[in-house]
Design a protein around this motif. Structure first.
Motif, mmCIF file in Angstrom:
data_model
loop_
_atom_site.group_PDB
_atom_site.id
_atom_site.type_symbol
_atom_site.label_atom_id
_atom_site.label_comp_id
_atom_site.label_asym_id
_atom_site.label_seq_id
_atom_site.Cartn_x
_atom_site.Cartn_y
_atom_site.Cartn_z
ATOM 1 N N VAL A 246 0.976 -1.433 0.271
ATOM 2 C CA VAL A 246 -0.324 -0.064 -0.154
ATOM 3 C C VAL A 246 0.916 0.983 -0.148
ATOM 4 O O VAL A 246 0.570 2.413 -0.549
ATOM 5 N N ARG A 247 1.740 1.078 0.675
ATOM 6 C CA ARG A 247 2.585 1.952 1.093
ATOM 7 C C ARG A 247 3.766 2.982 -0.528
ATOM 8 O O ARG A 247 3.513 3.396 -0.586
ATOM 9 N N ARG A 293 -15.268 -8.188 -1.897
ATOM 10 C CA ARG A 293 -14.455 -9.055 -0.455
ATOM 11 C C ARG A 293 -13.668 -8.027 0.782
ATOM 12 O O ARG A 293 -13.728 -8.229 0.809
ATOM 13 N N LEU A 294 -13.075 -7.008 -0.473
ATOM 14 C CA LEU A 294 -11.973 -5.758 0.733
ATOM 15 C C LEU A 294 -12.539 -5.134 1.351
ATOM 16 O O LEU A 294 -13.164 -4.656 2.502
ATOM 17 N N VAL A 295 -13.680 -4.776 0.691
ATOM 18 C CA VAL A 295 -14.704 -3.604 1.407
ATOM 19 C C VAL A 295 -15.583 -3.866 2.827
ATOM 20 O O VAL A 295 -15.852 -3.619 3.318
ATOM 21 N N ALA A 356 -6.643 2.752 1.825
ATOM 22 C CA ALA A 356 -8.092 2.127 3.515
ATOM 23 C C ALA A 356 -7.736 0.756 3.977
ATOM 24 O O ALA A 356 -6.960 0.453 5.712
ATOM 25 N N ALA A 357 -6.986 -0.178 3.408
ATOM 26 C CA ALA A 357 -6.673 -1.585 3.980
ATOM 27 C C ALA A 357 -5.548 -1.337 4.743
ATOM 28 O O ALA A 357 -5.405 -1.848 5.965
ATOM 29 N N LEU A 361 -4.142 -2.955 8.494
ATOM 30 C CA LEU A 361 -3.564 -3.252 8.678
ATOM 31 C C LEU A 361 -2.330 -2.680 9.514
ATOM 32 O O LEU A 361 -2.251 -2.921 10.724
ATOM 33 N N ALA A 362 -2.362 -1.266 9.669
ATOM 34 C CA ALA A 362 -1.542 -0.598 10.261
ATOM 35 C C ALA A 362 -1.784 -0.934 11.927
ATOM 36 O O ALA A 362 -1.180 -1.398 12.727
#
Length: 376
Positions: A246-247, A293-295, A356-357, A361-362
């Motif tokens: 993501v980063r 699925r991610l939402v 957002a994901a 995670l963080a």
């Protein structure tokens, strides 16, 4: 959200309630689908379901109790503006039109505290057995309880070991005398045959904590050298790699000259949350594979944290992070433009969902006392 989507959402909540022990229903009594229909006179919202009444007898609970358990797991679901209980235990649903955008906006607003609850003044006391794994589990459980609004006191059943601090386990107060409330340890995972120094030297603090926390209390902790392998078969690597991806996506998008929907410039919303009123809704985005699925899995976060706090079970957070990472790693390939494709509103929307994901995670890793590196 279509009626079919709503039916699957409710069924997902039923299965979560059974998995976390809130409802005790045999597998044979679980429905294959949940019937939802337009609300009738006297109901509320857009749709209703009698699933709580159906499950009440096999669960041995009142329909209103079952409805309350399911309501708790549905309130933060993407696509639902409100969940109400009416009559003997009917669930009523009010749909929202901007479900995905609203969820992303909420996560980016709350940052790593997404899923946290306001302090409510209650105190939770944890007493752990005097061994390394119990001390680390109690430390993670205390962090999760704080996230759910509790003040937390941690005690140890016997003398603590200063070396537990090498793996981030903070020393607790002396446990209460025999006969007092909570005098017996209530954090009692199976012990491990290693000292904190041995695990620190062999695995390092992050891998050691993951190994101690990832298995349920009644299971043996997995503390082999596989925790250090940078490959797909290592869940710790997948979770941390997903965050790093993501980063990298945010960095690459900046180089291409665009930002997540609602941002003037890309960056970590976990570190610089913006007020909701300052973040316009992301543009409508045709759903790419895995986005739905991610939402859905991101929407599970508040209920997962609540259950992990209730059962003093950090392993529930571990499983949630694995689920988010697995879907995110499939979704990531749709985020950036390909070839000569120009960045569009759809790409900005997908980038916001990925951000957002990464924030979830963080935040989850932080609750476990594990770092979330920007690069791997």
């Amino acid at each position: 959200m279509t009626p079919a989507d709503l039916s699957l959402t409710v069924l997902h909540a039923v299965r979560r309630a059974v998995d976390d022990g809130a409802l005790r229903v045999d597998a044979g009594d679980l429905p294959e689908r949940v019937k939802v229909e337009r609300s009738r006179p006297g109901g509320r919202g857009d749709y209703a379901s009698n699933i709580a009444l159906t499950l009440a007898r096999p669960a041995g609970r009142r329909p209103l109790d079952v409805a309350g358990i399911l309501k708790e797991r549905l309130e933060h679901s993407p696509g639902l503006a409100a969940v109400d209980v009416t009559g003997a235990g009917f669930l009523n649903f009010t749909l929202r039109q901007d479900a995905e955008q609203a969820l992303v906006r909420e996560i980016l607003r709350e940052g790593r505290r997404y899923g946290w609850r306001e302090p409510h003044g209650a105190t939770a006391r944890l007493v752990h057995r005097a061994d390394l794994r119990a001390a680390v589990v109690a430390d993670a459980a205390s962090r999760i309880l704080v996230s759910q609004g509790y003040r937390v006191e941690v005690g140890c059943e016997g003398p603590d070991d200063p070396e537990w601090g090498l793996l981030g386990a903070r020393p607790g107060a002396e446990a209460p005398e025999a006969g007092e409330r909570h005098a017996v340890a209530d954090v009692v995972p199976l012990p491990v045959p290693y000292t904190a120094r041995e695990l620190l030297d062999r695995l390092g603090p992050d891998a050691a904590r993951w190994g101690l926390l990832s298995a349920a209390a009644h299971d043996t902790a997995r503390l082999g050298d596989e925790l250090l392998r940078q490959q797909e078969g290592n869940p710790l690597f997948r979770v941390r790699y997903a965050h790093a991806r993501v980063r990298a996506l945010l960095h690459n998008a900046r180089q291409l000259g665009f930002a997540p929907a609602g941002d003037e410039a890309p960056g970590s919303a976990a570190e610089r949350p913006a007020p909701a009123s300052d973040r316009p809704a992301p543009a409508q985005d045709p759903q790419p594979p895995h986005a739905r699925r991610l939402v859905a899995v991101l929407g599970d976060q508040p209920a997962v944290l609540a259950a992990a706090a209730r059962y003093r079970a950090p392993d529930r957070v571990v499983r949630q992070l694995e689920a988010v990472a697995d879907v995110l790693l499939d979704f990531q390939h749709t985020v950036l433009p390909r070839g000569d494709e120009k960045p569009s509103a759809a790409h900005r929307s997908r980038l916001a969902l990925a951000e957002a994901a990464g924030t979830v995670l963080a935040g989850g890793l932080s609750l476990l006392g594990i770092s979330a590196p920007d690069r791997i």
